[in-house]
Motif scaffolding. Structure first.
Motif, short mmCIF file in Angstrom:
data_model
loop_
_atom_site.label_atom_id
_atom_site.label_comp_id
_atom_site.label_asym_id
_atom_site.label_seq_id
_atom_site.Cartn_x
_atom_site.Cartn_y
_atom_site.Cartn_z
N GLU A 1 0.82 -1.22 0.00
CA GLU A 1 0.00 0.00 0.00
C GLU A 1 0.85 1.26 0.00
N ILE A 2 1.93 1.22 -0.77
CA ILE A 2 2.80 2.38 -0.96
C ILE A 2 2.44 3.01 -2.30
N GLN A 3 1.87 4.20 -2.28
CA GLN A 3 1.39 4.84 -3.50
C GLN A 3 2.52 5.44 -4.32
N HIS A 4 3.52 5.95 -3.65
CA HIS A 4 4.69 6.46 -4.36
C HIS A 4 5.89 6.47 -3.42
N ALA A 5 7.08 6.41 -3.99
CA ALA A 5 8.31 6.32 -3.21
C ALA A 5 9.45 6.98 -3.98
N ILE A 6 10.51 7.28 -3.24
CA ILE A 6 11.77 7.63 -3.90
C ILE A 6 12.38 6.32 -4.40
N ILE A 7 12.74 6.28 -5.66
CA ILE A 7 13.37 5.09 -6.24
C ILE A 7 14.83 5.41 -6.52
N GLY A 8 15.72 4.64 -5.94
CA GLY A 8 17.14 4.85 -6.15
C GLY A 8 17.81 3.61 -6.68
N GLY B 1 10.60 10.66 -6.59
CA GLY B 1 11.92 11.19 -6.89
C GLY B 1 12.83 10.05 -7.28
N LEU B 2 13.95 10.39 -7.91
CA LEU B 2 14.91 9.38 -8.35
C LEU B 2 16.31 9.72 -7.84
N ILE B 3 17.04 8.69 -7.42
CA ILE B 3 18.46 8.81 -7.10
C ILE B 3 19.20 7.85 -8.03
N LEU B 4 20.02 8.40 -8.92
CA LEU B 4 20.71 7.59 -9.93
C LEU B 4 22.22 7.66 -9.69
N PHE C 1 13.29 11.49 -19.81
CA PHE C 1 13.30 12.69 -18.97
C PHE C 1 12.89 13.96 -19.70
N LYS C 2 12.40 13.83 -20.92
CA LYS C 2 11.95 15.02 -21.66
C LYS C 2 10.89 15.80 -20.90
N GLN C 3 9.98 15.08 -20.26
CA GLN C 3 8.89 15.71 -19.53
C GLN C 3 9.04 15.47 -18.02
N VAL C 4 10.26 15.40 -17.53
CA VAL C 4 10.48 15.11 -16.13
C VAL C 4 9.81 16.17 -15.24
N ASP C 5 9.13 15.71 -14.20
CA ASP C 5 8.45 16.63 -13.30
C ASP C 5 8.62 16.21 -11.83
N ILE C 6 9.67 15.43 -11.56
CA ILE C 6 10.00 15.02 -10.20
C ILE C 6 11.46 15.35 -9.93
N ILE D 1 22.63 12.08 -0.23
CA ILE D 1 21.28 11.54 -0.41
C ILE D 1 20.38 11.91 0.77
N THR D 2 20.98 12.08 1.95
CA THR D 2 20.18 12.54 3.09
C THR D 2 19.63 13.93 2.82
N LYS D 3 20.47 14.79 2.31
CA LYS D 3 20.03 16.15 1.98
C LYS D 3 18.93 16.12 0.92
N PHE D 4 19.11 15.28 -0.09
CA PHE D 4 18.10 15.16 -1.14
C PHE D 4 16.77 14.66 -0.57
N LEU D 5 16.82 13.64 0.26
CA LEU D 5 15.60 13.07 0.83
C LEU D 5 14.89 14.07 1.73
N ASN D 6 15.65 14.86 2.45
CA ASN D 6 15.03 15.87 3.31
C ASN D 6 14.36 16.98 2.53
N GLU D 7 14.82 17.18 1.30
CA GLU D 7 14.27 18.28 0.49
C GLU D 7 13.10 17.85 -0.37
N VAL D 8 12.96 16.54 -0.63
CA VAL D 8 11.86 16.07 -1.46
C VAL D 8 10.54 16.25 -0.71
N LYS D 9 9.58 16.83 -1.39
CA LYS D 9 8.27 17.04 -0.79
C LYS D 9 7.39 15.83 -1.12
N LEU D 10 7.00 15.12 -0.06
CA LEU D 10 6.18 13.92 -0.23
C LEU D 10 4.77 14.20 0.25
#
Length: 366
Positions: free
Chosen positions: A144-151, A173-176, A294-299, A354-363
């Motif tokens: 029942e996870i509707q969305h997640a950060i995928i790394g 969000g994505l971490i590559l 990623f042409k229409q990336v919005d995350i 990645i900690t900084k990135f995760l803290n900044e992502v608005k979920l």
């Protein structure tokens, strides 16, 4: 990276290993190991491994397989979730060194064993990245996870990008990490004929390395010993996650090269140039077109780019262009003097970024 050391000798000798993902366990080619002492380490490691597995291991029936994964954090947390996808020749333990630190900032961490890795079996058919992504979505639906950060790291980064292509609403969000942001064969197409032949030859492993890492062992202890890093006297229990029984013997990485269709220079060239004999799974990584996706990336997307004079995937310029084109969403961070595996070379910096990135992502809970 888990265990505490990587196969340094292989890292130095074979860009092939760096390209498809660092070997994720310990070894020492130069030193003899005291067998009695090592036996004690093995016995202790077995106990630790079983305890760790019991605490963090989960398995869920998905469309194609029984998908196995490690999970840390509150299993009722369905909003702040990071799903990690490991690199080649690795498994879910790849992210273990960072998981509990991210739990402390409120995240639930799920690190998935991909097909034929860790405790997830091969799919019963020629499965592609799309099939594996369907299984990942199935897991998210079950939990029942509707969305997640995928790394993801290396091959796992390409899998993460493919998941975003198929199921964008599931991705917050994505971490590559050195994979998934530029087409896989880009660096190969930059080479002239002589350079390409030379790079493909690097895939062919010497017989002693072939035997050590891709051969058979009479028992589990012998397989454990083959991956043990004698320069670090810890138990290195995570080694056990790489050991599998096969035909009354034990193996470590045997069969992985063939699964990726990168067994030798011929297979590597067939994969890169799209030979029809290549399996769907092995060809999936070649078919991913990140610039189109990623042409229409919005995350928010975080690209971690390993660069060095021996960079097996020199795509800094392409990553820079992509990030500049989508500067509102894509952040590009380069790590110098590392060939491929950032989280092993710079674990503290990797965690900090990645900690900084995760803290900044608005979920949201929508």
């Amino acid at each position: 990276m888990v265990p505490t050391k990587c196969h340094r000798s292989i890292h130095v000798l074979f860009h092939f290993i760096l390209l498809i993902g660092c070997l994720s366990c310990a070894a020492s080619l130069a030193q003899e190991i005291d067998k009695t002492q090592l036996k004690l380490h093995y016995e202790s490691a077995t106990k630790q491994f079983n305890t760790y597995e019991q605490k963090y291991r989960r398995t869920t029936k998905t469309k194609n397989v029984n998908l196995s994964y490690l999970q840390w954090g509150d299993n009722q947390n369905k909003t702040k979730v990071l799903i990690w996808l490991h690199g080649s020749l690795s498994n879910a333990y790849e992210f273990a060194p960072f998981a509990l630190d991210l739990v402390k900032i409120g995240y639930r961490i799920i690190s998935i064993d991909q097909y034929n890795a860790g405790k997830t079996p091969l799919a019963p058919f020629d499965a592609s990245f799309d099939d594996l992504c369907i299984d990942i979505k199935s897991l998210m639906d079950t939990l029942e996870i509707q969305h997640a950060i995928i790394g993801g790291f290396s091959r796992g980064g390409y899998l993460a990008t493919n998941f975003y292509k198929l199921f964008p609403t599931y991705v917050a969000g994505l971490i590559l990490e050195d994979g998934g942001s530029v087409a896989f064969n880009t660096s190969y197409f930059k080479l002239n004929k002589r350079q390409l032949e030379q790079k493909l030859q690097e895939v062919n492993l010497p017989a002693d390395i072939e035997e050590k890492y891709f051969g058979f062992y009479n028992d589990q202890f012998a397989a454990y010993k083959s991956l043990y890093d004698d320069s670090n006297k810890s138990d290195q229990f995570e080694i056990l996650s790489f050991l599998k029984p096969l035909d009354q013997k034990w193996i470590t990485y045997r069969g992985q090269q063939e699964y990726y269709h990168m067994r030798d220079s011929l297979q590597m060239s067939e994969a890169i140039f799209g030979n029809p004999n290549v399996s769907k799974y092995a060809s999936s990584i070649i078919k991913i077109a990140p610039f189109e996706i990623f042409k229409q990336v919005d995350i928010p997307v975080l690209i971690l780019d390993a660069i060095s004079v021996h960079d097996p995937m020199p795509v800094y310029a392409e990553n820079k262009i992509l990030a500049e084109k989508h500067s509102n969403f894509i952040k590009h961070i380069a790590f110098e003097n590392v060939d491929h595996n950032i989280h092993f070379a710079y674990p503290e910096q990797f965690l900090k970024v990645i900690t900084k990135f995760l803290n900044e992502v608005k979920l949201t809970t929508d």
